[in-house]
Design a protein around this motif. Sequence first.
Motif, PDB file in Angstrom:
ATOM      1  N   UNK A 104     -10.469  41.736 -65.198  1.00  0.00           N
ATOM      2  CA  UNK A 104     -11.824  41.360 -65.579  1.00  0.00           C
ATOM      3  C   UNK A 104     -12.570  42.577 -66.130  1.00  0.00           C
ATOM      4  N   UNK A 105     -13.278  42.395 -67.236  1.00  0.00           N
ATOM      5  CA  UNK A 105     -14.029  43.498 -67.832  1.00  0.00           C
ATOM      6  C   UNK A 105     -15.267  43.823 -67.003  1.00  0.00           C
ATOM      7  N   UNK A 106     -15.954  42.779 -66.556  1.00  0.00           N
ATOM      8  CA  UNK A 106     -17.178  42.952 -65.773  1.00  0.00           C
ATOM      9  C   UNK A 106     -17.035  42.230 -64.435  1.00  0.00           C
ATOM     10  N   UNK A 107     -17.841  42.640 -63.480  1.00  0.00           N
ATOM     11  CA  UNK A 107     -17.813  41.987 -62.166  1.00  0.00           C
ATOM     12  C   UNK A 107     -18.304  40.541 -62.280  1.00  0.00           C
ATOM     13  N   UNK A 108     -17.660  39.662 -61.536  1.00  0.00           N
ATOM     14  CA  UNK A 108     -18.055  38.256 -61.477  1.00  0.00           C
ATOM     15  C   UNK A 108     -18.885  38.057 -60.217  1.00  0.00           C
ATOM     16  N   UNK A 109     -20.094  37.525 -60.346  1.00  0.00           N
ATOM     17  CA  UNK A 109     -20.983  37.359 -59.187  1.00  0.00           C
ATOM     18  C   UNK A 109     -20.769  35.965 -58.587  1.00  0.00           C
ATOM     19  N   UNK A 110     -20.115  35.956 -57.427  1.00  0.00           N
ATOM     20  CA  UNK A 110     -19.824  34.704 -56.735  1.00  0.00           C
ATOM     21  C   UNK A 110     -20.958  34.408 -55.755  1.00  0.00           C
ATOM     22  N   UNK A 111     -21.580  33.227 -55.840  1.00  0.00           N
ATOM     23  CA  UNK A 111     -22.698  32.908 -54.944  1.00  0.00           C
ATOM     24  C   UNK A 111     -22.305  33.013 -53.474  1.00  0.00           C
ATOM     25  N   UNK A 112     -23.226  33.576 -52.649  1.00  0.00           N
ATOM     26  CA  UNK A 112     -23.007  33.688 -51.205  1.00  0.00           C
ATOM     27  C   UNK A 112     -24.367  33.615 -50.514  1.00  0.00           C
ATOM     28  N   UNK A 113     -24.501  32.786 -49.457  1.00  0.00           N
ATOM     29  CA  UNK A 113     -25.812  32.581 -48.814  1.00  0.00           C
ATOM     30  C   UNK A 113     -26.441  33.848 -48.243  1.00  0.00           C
ATOM     31  N   UNK A 114     -25.648  34.834 -47.832  1.00  0.00           N
ATOM     32  CA  UNK A 114     -26.185  36.032 -47.213  1.00  0.00           C
ATOM     33  C   UNK A 114     -26.426  37.162 -48.205  1.00  0.00           C
ATOM     34  N   UNK A 115     -26.031  36.965 -49.457  1.00  0.00           N
ATOM     35  CA  UNK A 115     -26.266  37.968 -50.489  1.00  0.00           C
ATOM     36  C   UNK A 115     -26.926  37.273 -51.674  1.00  0.00           C
ATOM     37  N   UNK A 116     -28.260  37.424 -51.831  1.00  0.00           N
ATOM     38  CA  UNK A 116     -29.005  36.683 -52.866  1.00  0.00           C
ATOM     39  C   UNK A 116     -28.437  36.840 -54.273  1.00  0.00           C
ATOM     40  N   UNK A 117     -27.953  38.024 -54.603  1.00  0.00           N
ATOM     41  CA  UNK A 117     -27.418  38.234 -55.947  1.00  0.00           C
ATOM     42  C   UNK A 117     -25.967  37.827 -56.096  1.00  0.00           C
ATOM     43  N   UNK A 118     -25.367  37.309 -55.027  1.00  0.00           N
ATOM     44  CA  UNK A 118     -23.950  36.955 -55.048  1.00  0.00           C
ATOM     45  C   UNK A 118     -23.069  38.163 -54.772  1.00  0.00           C
ATOM     46  N   UNK A 119     -21.786  37.923 -54.595  1.00  0.00           N
ATOM     47  CA  UNK A 119     -20.831  38.994 -54.338  1.00  0.00           C
ATOM     48  C   UNK A 119     -20.186  39.397 -55.667  1.00  0.00           C
ATOM     49  N   UNK A 120     -20.401  40.647 -56.133  1.00  0.00           N
ATOM     50  CA  UNK A 120     -19.755  41.092 -57.375  1.00  0.00           C
ATOM     51  C   UNK A 120     -18.282  41.410 -57.140  1.00  0.00           C
ATOM     52  N   UNK A 121     -17.415  40.655 -57.797  1.00  0.00           N
ATOM     53  CA  UNK A 121     -15.973  40.780 -57.569  1.00  0.00           C
ATOM     54  C   UNK A 121     -15.256  41.032 -58.891  1.00  0.00           C
ATOM     55  N   UNK A 122     -14.294  41.929 -58.863  1.00  0.00           N
ATOM     56  CA  UNK A 122     -13.380  42.136 -59.982  1.00  0.00           C
ATOM     57  C   UNK A 122     -11.972  41.713 -59.537  1.00  0.00           C
ATOM     58  N   UNK A 123     -11.131  41.399 -60.498  1.00  0.00           N
ATOM     59  CA  UNK A 123      -9.764  40.987 -60.169  1.00  0.00           C
ATOM     60  C   UNK A 123      -8.819  41.455 -61.267  1.00  0.00           C
ATOM     61  N   UNK A 124      -7.545  41.548 -60.929  1.00  0.00           N
ATOM     62  CA  UNK A 124      -6.527  41.905 -61.916  1.00  0.00           C
ATOM     63  C   UNK A 124      -5.202  41.259 -61.537  1.00  0.00           C
ATOM     64  N   UNK A 125      -4.310  41.192 -62.503  1.00  0.00           N
ATOM     65  CA  UNK A 125      -3.005  40.578 -62.242  1.00  0.00           C
ATOM     66  C   UNK A 125      -2.178  40.493 -63.506  1.00  0.00           C
TER      67      UNK A 125
END
Length: 314
Positions: A104-125
Amino acid sequence: MIFRKQFANVVEWEEFRDDMIFWKWSNREIKKGSRLIIRPGQDAIFLNSGRVEGIFKDEGDYDIESQIIPFLSTLKGFKFGFNSGMRAEVLFVNTKEFTVKWGTKNAIHIPHPQLPGGIPIRANGTFNVKVHDYVALIDKIAGIKEAYFVEDVKLRIVSALDQLLMKWISREGKDMFNLQANAFDIAKGIREDLDMIILKDGLTITGFNIISFNYPEEIQKMITKTASHSMVGDMGKYQQVEMVDGIASGRVKGGGAASDMVGMMMGMNVASEMMKQMNQDQKTASQKRPNFCPNCGTKTGEGNFCSNCGEKLI
């Protein structure tokens, strides 16, 4: 014989590279005496005015006049004249399965109730791709391109990955702080969706693998800390543990009052555990004591010995 050789040429994949998916031999006349060379891992497709005339898959060195033209759909009656050649394009296709790295070029913000901005996640494979349908490949890509590379496919895949990762992480990622546990199911869903995207172009995704999910440093530290206390996902407990550890280690300067508060909290916890243990021991003892003395039959009380004969009860 010498005059004939002056017009002979060879039809082959001249600019072969390992990352090429196809290459087109075009804009030249195929003369009398020309030969077709197909190397291992290659298929040759004869085209005339954009339509498929014949597909040849066996490697070898072929005389086009005697071994190829008789099998072409509309050109099989073609006869070479003294100065005339056959106008045709030959599309060489790489038949191997390509393994491509992605990230992933940029972090993907996955919604999460305890983190208002979501969880920024990167991945590779990695993903695996190969040519699946020659007709669709010619219709969608080879009809307008002279060559096609793995990088071209990668650009298409990466452009769709952000949305697909968000879709399948949200669907399969029950524990956002341990996505690796669900990596197989997430990857399976993404592979199926990607395959549907490029299938119409004559390609197919034969495999999709997620090697790792990566969190920002502060999130990773939180995961490591909470995991050590079996509190992943409980932000309140995480903050309490962080405060106690910080003051005890000297990272948090809370003054004498703060240190006393920590000491008092730790003392209260120790006392609480001791009381729990004592109550548990008493409960266990009462469960083992018989209701009547096994020696004289006298009804027992709270003591550990019989009040009549002195027999030990537990």
